[in-house]
Design a protein around this motif. Structure first.
Motif, short mmCIF file in Angstrom:
data_model
loop_
_atom_site.label_atom_id
_atom_site.label_comp_id
_atom_site.label_asym_id
_atom_site.label_seq_id
_atom_site.Cartn_x
_atom_site.Cartn_y
_atom_site.Cartn_z
N GLU A 433 -24.18 36.91 -7.08
CA GLU A 433 -24.26 35.94 -7.91
C GLU A 433 -25.40 34.79 -7.72
O GLU A 433 -26.29 34.37 -8.74
CB GLU A 433 -23.15 35.10 -8.32
CG GLU A 433 -21.82 36.07 -8.86
CD GLU A 433 -21.13 37.06 -7.90
OE1 GLU A 433 -21.60 36.76 -6.81
OE2 GLU A 433 -20.20 37.81 -8.23
N SER A 434 -25.36 34.38 -6.68
CA SER A 434 -26.23 33.22 -6.14
C SER A 434 -27.68 33.85 -6.05
O SER A 434 -28.76 33.29 -6.33
CB SER A 434 -26.22 32.67 -4.64
OG SER A 434 -24.74 31.98 -4.93
N GLU A 436 -28.73 36.50 -8.10
CA GLU A 436 -29.30 36.26 -9.43
C GLU A 436 -29.64 35.11 -9.88
O GLU A 436 -30.70 34.86 -10.72
CB GLU A 436 -28.13 37.10 -10.19
CG GLU A 436 -28.72 37.29 -11.77
CD GLU A 436 -27.69 37.84 -12.57
OE1 GLU A 436 -27.81 38.28 -13.65
OE2 GLU A 436 -26.54 38.25 -11.91
N ASP A 437 -28.92 34.02 -9.64
CA ASP A 437 -29.29 32.56 -10.01
C ASP A 437 -30.70 32.26 -9.55
O ASP A 437 -31.31 31.25 -10.05
CB ASP A 437 -28.28 31.57 -9.53
CG ASP A 437 -28.30 30.37 -10.11
OD1 ASP A 437 -28.34 29.99 -11.10
OD2 ASP A 437 -28.76 29.28 -9.34
N ARG A 440 -33.07 33.11 -12.06
CA ARG A 440 -33.05 32.04 -13.09
C ARG A 440 -34.11 30.86 -12.60
O ARG A 440 -35.04 30.04 -13.16
CB ARG A 440 -31.77 31.65 -13.46
CG ARG A 440 -31.62 30.50 -14.51
CD ARG A 440 -30.28 30.19 -14.72
NE ARG A 440 -29.98 29.52 -13.62
CZ ARG A 440 -30.20 28.15 -13.09
NH1 ARG A 440 -30.95 27.62 -13.77
NH2 ARG A 440 -29.48 27.87 -12.15
N ARG A 441 -33.76 30.24 -11.57
CA ARG A 441 -34.52 28.98 -10.88
C ARG A 441 -35.97 29.50 -10.69
O ARG A 441 -36.68 28.38 -10.90
CB ARG A 441 -33.64 28.75 -9.59
CG ARG A 441 -32.47 28.37 -9.62
CD ARG A 441 -31.51 28.18 -8.24
NE ARG A 441 -32.41 27.52 -7.26
CZ ARG A 441 -31.99 27.62 -5.83
NH1 ARG A 441 -30.90 28.27 -5.50
NH2 ARG A 441 -32.68 27.08 -5.14
#
Length: 691
Positions: A433-434, A436-437, A440-441
């Motif tokens: 999850e991090s 994938e984040d 986004r960042r």
């Protein structure tokens, strides 16, 4: 004339140097004897080609059917052939570099003949050696006149392909075509012999060059020096240097020659000899007679001179010698560059000495013996990324995030590799999850308005000056920086692998479905991670659905390819033989069917297939209707099958349901466990028959 006694300390020639000369001479003699027939054949080819050149390509304008060529101008076909020859040369060079990375470069212990044959074979696999000749002969047969640039491109191309003797043949053809070879053409031939580890033949080309009244230039001798230094023939290097010095001041014993000497010693695995070359070079500034002769224009070692040796030590893990040489630079009053410190940083991290790497980083920040502020050196994006990549390799995402935060706070703009290392850090920490984040960042990242890159000179400069921020550092520039930081397929594949390693296949497929919307196309490695996840779970239906998605996305499923190999490994994890993959791929691979009115449809074995838009047929296909083009061929971006172990799937078609192949609907697709295709149902039945 050369003055060896006043040239400063001369490198001591060890016994291995004389042996290197003897081995080099024996290698050349053996190659000359073994290639005597080839030489005579090449001479015959040269004679034949010369006669044919005189017959077909004459300086007379009447010999050319092309009007531009007859006027002495260059036409478009000649330009195209010239560019194609340059492209062949570049492709061959890239192929050799890739082969060297996979198998390793040839060591200095190998003979020159074996090196020549290996380089020739590695390049011939990528480019047909006859292709350059076919291009130039076809050009002349069509009545066009190859220009001087065309012949030079031909020389460099055949030289890169490992056939330097053919490069000499081109010189004869140039002369027969009315073109006079200059220093550039002769240098290309000489460098081709050097690339084949035969510097003696390169010197013979230089003799021919002088005999025809063409003067060597600054690019003639460095490659010859490098080839001799790599072979350990130091005495031959001294002879070439003496020849350069006795050239009546036309050539200068400058930085190019000494750097070639240093690089050759390092490539030959003798960094100690390279250090002695630096010492000899440094002593030249104390030779007053030489300084007077050159009117003070004596070159000195720079940061790049030491950097080549430091990089060699760092790659070999000899960090003590690398650090010692950096200290020697301080004694020699040579200012280092940021690249030298980055070499040390990567070297310490490669051997796992994190403490020493942090010391180097603190020194970059001004906490060491060097005055970094006066040198204009500070950590750049490579420095921070090297640290971040190390913490990513050990799976310490917390420290990796701290490095990124410090990097941004210092005003250094991260690049694609920086965010890639951060994605890898979270993936190895088991936190998809991090990971994938981070994507986004990365898409939302706004580059700092100050200091868009670290200080320090260029790779080889003496430190350099710190660049001032651009005057127009505004929102437009920041938007351009954001546009460059776009996640690529490697980063998405890393996230897919992180989800698959945790067995969260639904999330892994969701990431793949999102990729086309972000302008990224999944490749064989992306699906390889997905298929591996299904294989670890023993989910045969998931493997089958993934194979269909691979085929729809255009991923190659040829035998022996990475896509097919991933399916084979996954099926073996489930206890299925490799032959099962062959049957599955044969049934799932879509084949394009051309349609006259309705465009292209898609047809699968065992299914009626879809034609253009129009009314339905009984066989499951459609008949094209006049004036109504058929729908585009389905791809994995418009059709995503989420097959699972229970045989239940969903279909995503741009956010709305859409009729599939033939008359089947979305409900029918779900009833068939994903896809709704008769061929897929048949494959699934054969799969479960193995249990």
């Amino acid at each position: 004339m050369a003055r060896p006694s006043t040239r400063g300390p001369v490198i001591k020639v060890k016994e291995k140097d004389s042996r290197g000369d003897a081995e080099l001479g024996r290698g050349v003699d053996d190659r000359a004897r073994s290639s005597s027939d080839l030489s005579s054949a090449a001479d015959a080819v040269a004679t034949a080609s010369a006669s044919s050149s005189v017959a077909t390509v004459s300086p007379d304008a009447a010999a050319f059917s092309c009007k531009k060529c007859a006027r002495g101008s260059s036409c478009w076909p000649v330009h195209v052939v010239t560019q194609s020859l340059a492209k062949m040369r570049d492709d061959s060079k890239r192929g050799r570099a890739a082969s060297a990375r996979r198998g390793g470069a040839s060591s200095s212990s190998s003979s020159s003949s074996s090196s020549s044959s290996s380089s020739s074979s590695s390049s011939s696999r990528a480019i047909d050696p006859e292709a350059p000749w076919a291009a130039i002969d076809g050009l002349r047969a069509d009545g066009h006149r190859p220009t001087f640039k065309t012949y030079t491109a031909l020389i460099t191309c055949v030289g890169e392909l490992g056939t330097p003797r053919d490069a000499e043949v081109v010189l004869d053809r140039m002369r027969d075509a009315g073109e006079s070879p200059d220093a550039r053409a002769f240098n290309a031939v000489a460098h081709a012999w050097c690339a084949a580890d035969d510097p003696r033949s390169a010197e013979r080309v230089v003799e021919r060059m002088l005999g025809e009244g063409v003067r060597p230039n600054d690019a003639t001798y460095p490659e010859i020096v490098h080839a001799y230094a790599k072979a350990g023939a130091t005495s031959r290097v001294e002879a070439v240097i003496s020849r350069i010095e006795s050239d009546a001041g036309e050539l200068a014993l400058g930085e190019k020659v000494y750097h070639a000497f240093v690089r050759g010693c390092c490539d030959g695995g003798r960094p100690e000899d390279a250090e002695r070359v630096i010492e000899r070079w440094r002593y030249e500034q104390f030779d007053m007679e030489r300084v007077a002769d050159k009117k003070g224009a004596i070159c000195k070692p720079v940061a790049a001179s030491y950097g080549m040796i430091i990089d060699h030590y760092a790659r070999d893990g000899r960090m003590g010698d690398a650090r010692r040489l950096l200290n020697q630079m301080q004694w020699d009053n040579v200012a280092p560059s940021i690249d030298v410190f980055n070499m040390l940083l990567r070297g310490y991290l490669a051997i796992g000495n994190v403490g020493a790497a942090q010391d180097v980083f603190r020194e970059l920040e001004g906490g060491g013996t060097w005055d970094m502020e006066s040198l204009g050196i500070e950590p750049d994006v490579v420095s921070y990324t090297s640290l971040l990549d190390h913490w990513a390799a050990v799976g310490d995402a917390e420290l990796a995030e701290k490095v990124l935060s410090k990097m941004i706070a210092k005003g250094v703009t991260p690049d694609l590799r920086t965010f890639g290392a951060l994605v890898k850090a979270h993936a190895r920490a088991g936190d998809p999850e991090s990971a994938e984040d981070v994507l986004r960042r990365m898409r939302e990242f706004d580059a700092p308005a100050e200091k868009r890159r670290g200080g320090g000179g260029r790779g080889g400069g003496a430190g350099g000056k710190k660049k001032a921020p651009p005057a127009n550092a505004n929102a437009k520039t920041a938007a351009a920086a954001r546009k460059k930081l776009k996640p690529n397929v490697v980063l998405y594949s890393t996230v897919v692998s992180a989800y698959a390693s945790r067995g969260e296949m639904r999330e892994a497929k969701r990431v793949i479905a999102q990729m086309p919307a972000d302008g990224v196309k999944p490749n064989d490695r992306t699906y390889g991670h997905l298929v591996w996840g299904y294989g670890s779970l023993g989910d045969v239906a998931g493997i089958t659905a993934s194979a269909r998605a691979m085929a729809e996305d255009g991923v190659s499923l040829r035998a022996g390819g990475p896509g097919r190999s991933a399916l084979v490994r996954a099926c073996r994890e489930c206890g299925l033989p490799a032959s099962h993959v062959d049957r599955m791929v044969d049934a799932l691979t879509p084949t394009r069917k051309k349609n006259g009115n309705g465009g292209g449809g898609w047809r699968r074995k065992g299914d009626g297939g879809g034609g253009g838009g129009g009314e339905k047929r009984a066989g499951g296909g459609t008949r094209a209707t006049k004036g109504k083009p058929g729908p585009a061929a389905p791809t994995a971006s418009t059709l995503r099958v989420a097959g699972g172990s229970r045989g239940v799937g969903r279909v995503r078609v741009g956010g709305r349901p859409r009729a599939g192949s033939g008359a089947r609907s979305v409900a029918a697709r779900r009833a068939y466990g994903g896809g709704g295709v008769a061929g897929l149902a048949a494959v699934a039945a054969r799969v479960f028959a193995f249990f």
